[in-house]
Design a protein around this motif. Sequence first.
Motif, short mmCIF file in Angstrom:
data_model
loop_
_atom_site.label_atom_id
_atom_site.label_comp_id
_atom_site.label_asym_id
_atom_site.label_seq_id
_atom_site.Cartn_x
_atom_site.Cartn_y
_atom_site.Cartn_z
N ARG A 1 -3.53 3.15 -7.22
CA ARG A 1 -3.49 4.61 -7.32
C ARG A 1 -2.16 5.12 -7.86
O ARG A 1 -1.89 6.32 -7.82
N ASP B 1 0.85 -1.19 0.00
CA ASP B 1 0.00 0.00 0.00
C ASP B 1 0.89 1.24 0.00
O ASP B 1 0.69 2.17 0.77
N ARG C 1 0.64 8.95 -9.01
CA ARG C 1 1.86 9.10 -8.19
C ARG C 1 3.10 8.97 -9.06
O ARG C 1 4.12 8.43 -8.63
N PHE D 1 -8.11 -2.24 5.90
CA PHE D 1 -7.63 -1.94 4.54
C PHE D 1 -7.23 -3.26 3.87
O PHE D 1 -7.96 -4.23 4.01
N GLU E 1 -6.79 12.59 9.32
CA GLU E 1 -7.39 12.03 8.12
C GLU E 1 -8.61 11.21 8.52
O GLU E 1 -8.51 10.06 8.91
N HIS F 1 -2.82 0.47 11.66
CA HIS F 1 -2.41 -0.86 11.21
C HIS F 1 -0.92 -0.88 10.90
O HIS F 1 -0.31 0.18 10.74
N ASP G 1 -2.99 8.97 9.83
CA ASP G 1 -3.71 8.20 8.82
C ASP G 1 -4.88 7.45 9.45
O ASP G 1 -4.77 6.89 10.55
N ALA G 2 -6.00 7.43 8.75
CA ALA G 2 -7.09 6.49 9.04
C ALA G 2 -7.50 6.44 10.52
O ALA G 2 -7.70 5.37 11.08
N HIS H 1 -3.01 11.77 -3.13
CA HIS H 1 -2.39 10.55 -3.68
C HIS H 1 -3.39 9.42 -3.85
O HIS H 1 -3.06 8.40 -4.44
N ASP H 2 -4.55 9.54 -3.27
CA ASP H 2 -5.56 8.49 -3.38
C ASP H 2 -6.50 8.80 -4.53
O ASP H 2 -6.37 9.82 -5.21
N ARG I 1 0.54 13.85 9.84
CA ARG I 1 -0.75 13.63 9.21
C ARG I 1 -1.13 12.22 9.69
O ARG I 1 -0.46 11.24 9.35
N GLN J 1 -2.56 -5.62 5.79
CA GLN J 1 -2.42 -4.53 6.77
C GLN J 1 -3.26 -4.83 8.01
O GLN J 1 -4.33 -4.23 8.21
N PHE K 1 -11.77 -0.89 1.04
CA PHE K 1 -11.20 -1.21 -0.28
C PHE K 1 -12.12 -2.20 -1.00
O PHE K 1 -11.79 -3.39 -1.16
C1 NOJ Z 1 -5.36 6.48 3.83
C2 NOJ Z 1 -4.25 6.72 2.88
O1 NOJ Z 1 -4.41 8.01 2.31
C3 NOJ Z 1 -4.29 5.65 1.82
O2 NOJ Z 1 -3.35 5.90 0.80
C4 NOJ Z 1 -4.04 4.31 2.48
O3 NOJ Z 1 -4.21 3.29 1.53
C5 NOJ Z 1 -5.01 4.08 3.64
N1 NOJ Z 1 -5.16 5.23 4.48
C6 NOJ Z 1 -4.53 2.95 4.50
O4 NOJ Z 1 -3.41 3.35 5.25
#
Ligand code: NOJ
Length: 532
Positions: A388, A61, A392, A165, A243, A104, A201-202, A308-309, A199, A169, A143
């Motif tokens: 994605r 990922d 990138r 995810f 996030e 994770h 994440d998740a 990036h997503d 930042r 993970q 996902f």
């Molecule tokens: C959010 C991130 O922006 C994304 O790229 C990632 O796949 C998931 N969180 C899991 O970490």
Amino acid sequence: MNKNLWYKNAVFYQISVRSFKDSNGDGRGDLRGILEKLDYLQTLGVNCIWLMPIYPSPLNDDGYDIADYYKIDEAYGSLDDLKELIKSAHEHNIRIVMDLVLNHTSDAHPWFQQSRSSKDSPYRDYYVWSDSNEKYKDARIIFVDTETSNWAWDEKAKQYYWHRFYSSQPDLNFDNPKVQEEMLSVARFWLDLGIDGFRADAVPYLFEREGTNCENLPETHAYLKKLRKFIDDNYPGRILLCEANQWPEDVRPYFGDGDEFNMGFHFPVMPRIYMALKKENFIDIKEIMQRTPPIPENCQWCTFLRNHDELTLEMVTPEERKWMWEQYAPDPRMKSNLGIRRRLAPLLDNHRRKIELANSLLFTLPGSPIIYYGDEIGMGENLDLPDRNGVRTPMQWDNSPNAGFTSGKTTSEFVKGELSYEYVNVASQMNDPDSLFNSMKRMIAVRRKHDAFGSSSMEWIDTGNSAVAVYIREYEDDTMLILNNLSGSVQTLKLPAEYQKSYIDLFAGDSHIFNEELTLQPYAYLWLQMEK
Ligand code: NOJ
């Protein structure tokens, strides 16, 4: 303004380290590459960069699957390289935040390897194991293109483990106090190195509770408040950026009483900017802004057009999602999970005025804007690449072979076609006063001069013309009137009597009295400062 509140008026820039600049010719971007480009970032005018994950990782990922929280993947450089980058960035008045992935790890992480090896392992409880895959049924799958369950069977452990995810993970078990402590240690490690924040994440998914959707739970907020207190107590002025891809009312609690996150991404406003441009009507933006609750004085939203997503469509209705796919993802390869894996410029037909207008909205709506690397020059996407990765691709520095990205053989594919580096690159745009780069640079400079843009104030002005978004942004005695023509046709409007005043056009520098009918060219924007 209190200098610890720097983020309220900052312009952020997101970097995929792997794709930005290769300094040693191994074909992969690295930290020293960014170091070489700090002058560029300073010229553009951004003052905080977000580094995507640089930890060792099997890259299932793209680094959000971490195998060691205390190291930097050798491909990106060393801890000393990071220290040097931070030092030099600070000399350029640029701060650096990095990803902190709490929820994770990678299944390659030694914690998981030990955890799965035996029920008696001290690491067993670092993850969420179960004999049944029937628990927490109300948690959605994120996902959806690849995963069919949030549980995966582990042959070695002879149990299921929980993952929000990819199944590679596994989710950490935040009910375990040791996990909570571990993640504070991770934060301490990078803060001691000098990083300006994270930042995160998740964050909605840290805890699981039966009978809930396992998002935004009170336990999650309690832990995040602990993390914030730890940072404030020991590293004042460093920040946490949240996030949480959620509705505004569900993100609001992540600010707490100003004691949880300093910043949070505003996810729902993003697709509505694209909706507004297609519908030539500001109503969707206005509605979501009005649905956005006030946040504490020391907090700030972070707004973005792309990242990036995939362009996520989780925060729209199913009908709106279908419509957005029809409008913006005509090729099936463009769809990804609940979103669209495309870049800003191609999404907007590489139409210069539309791209600028979208940025005008980004820079003038409440919140601190973040620019995704390459969008300042209008880079394209490569749809042939999986997942994605198509958004990138390597940064397009010039039109030499390999785009000036590397002197070696790149390991990532470039963008092809009319938005490739032959046509779209930094070198040519820096030399051209009329380039997108130079427009972006001007917008950033104006934005940074006025605290009104970083304030929470926003008042919509009704002019009777739904194709032009008109609003006031204000801080103390500095008042901005912003007009954005969302349509591809000339629009006229008259300001309400109380706003028929004298204004300075912040780009042209001249002053006008706007008491007559006003004409805006297709996709034109005006940033006006009320004369005192
Ligand atoms: C959010 C991130 O922006 C994304 O790229 C990632 O796949 C998931 N969180 C899991 O970490």
